[in-house]
Design a protein around this motif. Sequence first.
Motif, PDB file in Angstrom:
ATOM      1  N   GLN B   6       0.990  -1.192  -0.050  1.00 36.42           N
ATOM      2  CA  GLN B   6      -0.079   0.137  -0.001  1.00 36.42           C
ATOM      3  C   GLN B   6       0.626   1.305   0.153  1.00 36.42           C
ATOM      4  OE1 GLN B   6      -2.726  -1.528   3.574  1.00 36.42           O
ATOM      5  NE2 GLN B   6      -3.823   0.216   2.442  1.00 36.42           N
ATOM      6  N   ASN B   7       0.473   2.366  -0.417  1.00 44.32           N
ATOM      7  CA  ASN B   7       1.182   3.490  -0.402  1.00 44.32           C
ATOM      8  C   ASN B   7       1.736   3.837   1.124  1.00 44.32           C
ATOM      9  OD1 ASN B   7       0.282   3.761  -2.846  1.00 44.32           O
ATOM     10  ND2 ASN B   7      -0.932   5.502  -2.764  1.00 44.32           N
ATOM     11  N   SER B   8       3.001   3.985   0.774  1.00 42.71           N
ATOM     12  CA  SER B   8       3.488   4.217   2.213  1.00 42.71           C
ATOM     13  C   SER B   8       3.365   5.656   2.810  1.00 42.71           C
ATOM     14  CB  SER B   8       5.139   3.610   2.312  1.00 42.71           C
ATOM     15  OG  SER B   8       5.796   4.423   1.312  1.00 42.71           O
ATOM     16  N   GLU B   9       3.513   6.555   1.688  1.00 44.91           N
ATOM     17  CA  GLU B   9       3.309   7.865   2.231  1.00 44.91           C
ATOM     18  C   GLU B   9       2.104   8.339   2.468  1.00 44.91           C
ATOM     19  OE1 GLU B   9       6.953   9.085  -0.595  1.00 44.91           O
ATOM     20  OE2 GLU B   9       5.224  10.231  -0.779  1.00 44.91           O
ATOM     21  N   ALA B  10       1.763   9.381   3.290  1.00 47.21           N
ATOM     22  CA  ALA B  10       0.519   9.787   3.423  1.00 47.21           C
ATOM     23  C   ALA B  10      -0.100  10.556   2.184  1.00 47.21           C
ATOM     24  CB  ALA B  10       0.659  10.950   4.658  1.00 47.21           C
ATOM     25  N   LEU B  11      -1.507  10.197   2.071  1.00 51.95           N
ATOM     26  CA  LEU B  11      -2.110  10.886   1.021  1.00 51.95           C
ATOM     27  C   LEU B  11      -3.030  12.042   1.473  1.00 51.95           C
ATOM     28  CD1 LEU B  11      -2.925  10.463  -1.991  1.00 51.95           C
ATOM     29  CD2 LEU B  11      -4.777   8.858  -1.360  1.00 51.95           C
ATOM     30  N   ASN B  12      -2.574  13.161   0.988  1.00 48.60           N
ATOM     31  CA  ASN B  12      -3.289  14.399   1.243  1.00 48.60           C
ATOM     32  C   ASN B  12      -4.356  14.768   0.237  1.00 48.60           C
ATOM     33  OD1 ASN B  12      -1.665  15.912   3.664  1.00 48.60           O
ATOM     34  ND2 ASN B  12      -0.174  14.667   2.482  1.00 48.60           N
ATOM     35  N   ILE B  13      -5.597  14.862   0.584  1.00 52.49           N
ATOM     36  CA  ILE B  13      -6.595  15.278  -0.237  1.00 52.49           C
ATOM     37  C   ILE B  13      -7.407  16.306   0.111  1.00 52.49           C
ATOM     38  CG2 ILE B  13      -8.760  14.372  -1.394  1.00 52.49           C
ATOM     39  CD1 ILE B  13      -6.432  12.853  -2.484  1.00 52.49           C
ATOM     40  N   GLN B  14      -7.720  17.292  -0.674  1.00 54.71           N
ATOM     41  CA  GLN B  14      -8.833  18.337  -0.233  1.00 54.71           C
ATOM     42  C   GLN B  14     -10.166  17.871  -0.189  1.00 54.71           C
ATOM     43  OE1 GLN B  14      -7.166  21.521  -0.261  1.00 54.71           O
ATOM     44  NE2 GLN B  14      -9.003  22.233   0.731  1.00 54.71           N
TER      45      GLN B  14
END
Lengths: 117, 110
Positions: B6-14
């Motif tokens: 899974q994406n290891s980096e945080a996902l920032n969404i508006q």
Amino acid sequence: AAGVIQSPRHLIKEKRETATLKCYPIPRHDTVYWYQQGPGQDPQFLISFYEKMQSDKGSIPDRFSAQQFSDYHSELNMSSLELGDSALYFCASSFRGGPSSNTGELFFGEGSRLTVL
Amino acid sequence: SQKIEQNSEALNIQEGKTATLTCNYTNYSPAYLQWYRQDPGRGPVFLLLIRENEKEKRKERLKVTFDTTLKQSLFHITASQPADSATYLCALDSNYQLIWGAGTKLIIKP
């Protein structure tokens, strides 16, 4: 609705001490699972019981043991604690309907946070 | 080796946008795949289960797809809200156990 109950919620122990965690699964669930989760890590499967019999074993250290009792509650016993045992320990339960059935949806407790000093 | 990514980096969404999280796996042939939400210090909470013969499943603002050829599941949250901020874990069944991904941290910004 009743959920999975774990106790204690927090536990602080010294190295080489022993700890016991308890889990009360959702009524009529036939399978109990124990997981260990370190910070930022995925849950690591330790052991599971189907109808009070050990069904699967994961990465559970030899220093740990677990059992499920006649009332379906389960206990995880941890001896000779090490600093690396500090983690969140989750119990989960599910209804599988058979020892060879898939796990299905798991219901997790709130976890027991163990800190080893 | 068998692996779930899974994406290891945080996902920032508006806020208001659609968030899409990815779960890729290798060397498994799972009969189904599950998605869970986990808040800090809390136990994972089940969201959706999708079987190998299902392409898509929906529940309110959530949608999961399962492509067994690509060995990939996508998890979508539409009209995202700050309350959706959490870590989302995928898990697939293997030999009567659930194998877990490390999770993707989702942050919905107001």
